[in-house]
Scaffold this active site. Structure first.
Site, PDB file in Angstrom:
ATOM      1  N   THR A 147      48.906  13.263  21.638  1.00 38.08           N
ATOM      2  CA  THR A 147      48.910  12.767  20.490  1.00 38.08           C
ATOM      3  C   THR A 147      48.596  13.760  19.505  1.00 38.08           C
ATOM      4  O   THR A 147      47.448  14.470  19.698  1.00 38.08           O
ATOM      5  CB  THR A 147      48.219  11.431  20.124  1.00 38.08           C
ATOM      6  OG1 THR A 147      48.720  10.552  20.861  1.00 38.08           O
ATOM      7  CG2 THR A 147      47.965  11.084  18.644  1.00 38.08           C
ATOM      8  N   GLY A 186      44.424   3.712  22.210  1.00 39.59           N
ATOM      9  CA  GLY A 186      44.826   3.164  20.989  1.00 39.59           C
ATOM     10  C   GLY A 186      44.282   1.685  20.847  1.00 39.59           C
ATOM     11  O   GLY A 186      43.936   1.283  19.687  1.00 39.59           O
ATOM     12  N   GLY A 212      50.437   1.715  19.552  1.00 41.08           N
ATOM     13  CA  GLY A 212      49.138   1.944  19.532  1.00 41.08           C
ATOM     14  C   GLY A 212      48.250   2.105  18.202  1.00 41.08           C
ATOM     15  O   GLY A 212      49.121   1.442  17.182  1.00 41.08           O
TER      16      GLY A 212
HETATM   17  N1  ASP Z   1      46.336   7.046  20.439  1.00 41.80           N
HETATM   18  C1  ASP Z   1      47.672   7.204  21.137  1.00 41.80           C
HETATM   19  C2  ASP Z   1      48.090   5.498  21.320  1.00 41.80           C
HETATM   20  O1  ASP Z   1      47.145   4.858  22.043  1.00 41.80           O
HETATM   21  C3  ASP Z   1      47.390   7.945  22.426  1.00 41.80           C
HETATM   22  C4  ASP Z   1      46.772   9.130  22.390  1.00 41.80           C
HETATM   23  O2  ASP Z   1      46.282   9.419  21.182  1.00 41.80           O
HETATM   24  O3  ASP Z   1      46.572   9.910  23.371  1.00 41.80           O
HETATM   25  O4  ASP Z   1      49.343   5.544  21.536  1.00 41.80           O
END
Ligand code: ASP
Length: 326
Positions: A186, A240, A216
């Site tokens: 991300t 998330g 997320g």
């Molecule tokens: N926060 C992102 C999600 O949960 C994933 C990540 O940051 O790796 O979609």
């Protein structure tokens, strides 16, 4: 007279990144991609551009880079395609825009900005969002344009080994990350411009093998993305579901406003204590209007880059990592 400060930091995802997991060539490639993405935003700030333009420029550069799980290189859903989430927010008036579960806009962060600037809404999702972004004239791509071989392999391995993603700590994306680090990624950026305004942007493909139109924290204002000139701009990465439950980005800002904490204390308390206490893995980058910059994570590593007070550019992957670029 001393020039007003500018500041910028970016991340490319947090996770189980320990020295030895990546070969030297890949490490160098990631450092270089981070350097270029940080520069894209920094150039905007140096030319007296806005923090909003700067975070967009950096996130577009990261979305275009197949290394990271956003835009090109996004992870696959359980049905073998891509559903992309992004948000952008400016601190001057807390105007914000977000998209979730979109399929065709080449740069989801630009989609989020279009929602902010050209609709009366904050968040659009799914096919309606796709339609709006097309009507806005943003560059469109077929969904398989986001494919990369490495993500396809991760998706296939995930289906064979782990089955469906779980919402518990150590869920599929993080568990697999132990032997396949590029699964994380991300991306996000935070910036301060010469007018004293902060902004944040975050973009992601979500987690590998996600189901049921899962969304997320990334596009949720106050969870994965937040900006307020009275406190800070924050962009998050990690598991998330926990970031949503802890309203991480807003909690950091609220501690600054209501408890008088500085940026460092607020980020450390939320990521290293509050979030960690109930099993949330990940990290944040943050800048405040005085130019303070924080990059804090409770995972073994986080792809990241920033400028220090002397203007030197740093890139890093692991916890004890700091490559200074001239
Ligand atoms: N926060 C992102 C999600 O949960 C994933 C990540 O940051 O790796 O979609």
């Amino acid at each position: 007279m001393k020039e007003a400060p500018i500041a910028i930091a970016i991340h490319g995802g947090a996770g189980v990144l320990t020295p030895g997991l990546l070969n030297a060539q890949d490490e160098n490639g990631i450092h270089e991609a981070l350097r270029q993405a940080l520069d894209a935003g920094h150039r905007v700030l140096e030319a007296d551009g806005s923090s909003l333009d700067a975070v967009e420029a950096s996130v577009v550069a990261l979305e275009e880079c197949p290394w990271f799980n956003a835009g090109k290189g996004a992870v696959f859903t359980d049905e073998g395609h891509h559903e992309l989430d992004a948000a952008i927010m400016q601190g001057v008036d807390r105007n914000a825009g977000a998209v979730a579960g979109v399929h065709h806009v080449r740069n989801p962060v630009r989609g989020a900005r279009a929602v902010m600037e050209h609709s009366e809404h904050v968040m659009l999702i799914g096919e309606g969002a796709d339609r709006f972004l097309e009507e806005q004239g943003l560059p469109q791509v077929p969904n398989d344009w986001f494919d990369t071989e490495i993500r396809r392999r991760q998706w296939q391995d995930n289906r064979l080994n782990a089955g469906t993603p779980s919402l518990e700590p150590g869920h599929a994306a993080h568990r697999d990350g132990q032997d396949d680090p590029p699964k994380f990624g991300t991306v996000g950026a935070v910036a301060l411009d010469r007018d004293g305004h902060v902004a944040a942007a975050t973009s992601t493909g979500g987690i590998t093998n996600k189901r049921y139109s899962r969304v997320g924290d990334t596009p949720l204002i106050g969870a994965g993305t937040w900006a307020d000139d009275r406190s800070a701009a924050i962009s998050a990465t990690g598991h998330g579901e926990y970031f949503i439950r802890a309203a991480v980005a807003h909690d950091i800002a609220a501690r600054m406003r209501h408890a008088g904490h500085d940026l460092e204390t607020a980020c450390h308390d939320v990521i290293l204590q509050e979030l960690k206490a109930f099993g949330g893995q990940g990290g944040v980058i943050a800048v405040s209007p005085d130019g303070s910059t924080e990059l804090v994570f409770n995972t073994p590593g986080m792809y990241r880059a920033w400028r220090d007070e002397q203007g030197r550019l740093h890139t890093a992957i692991y916890a004890q990592d700091d490559r200074v670029h001239s």
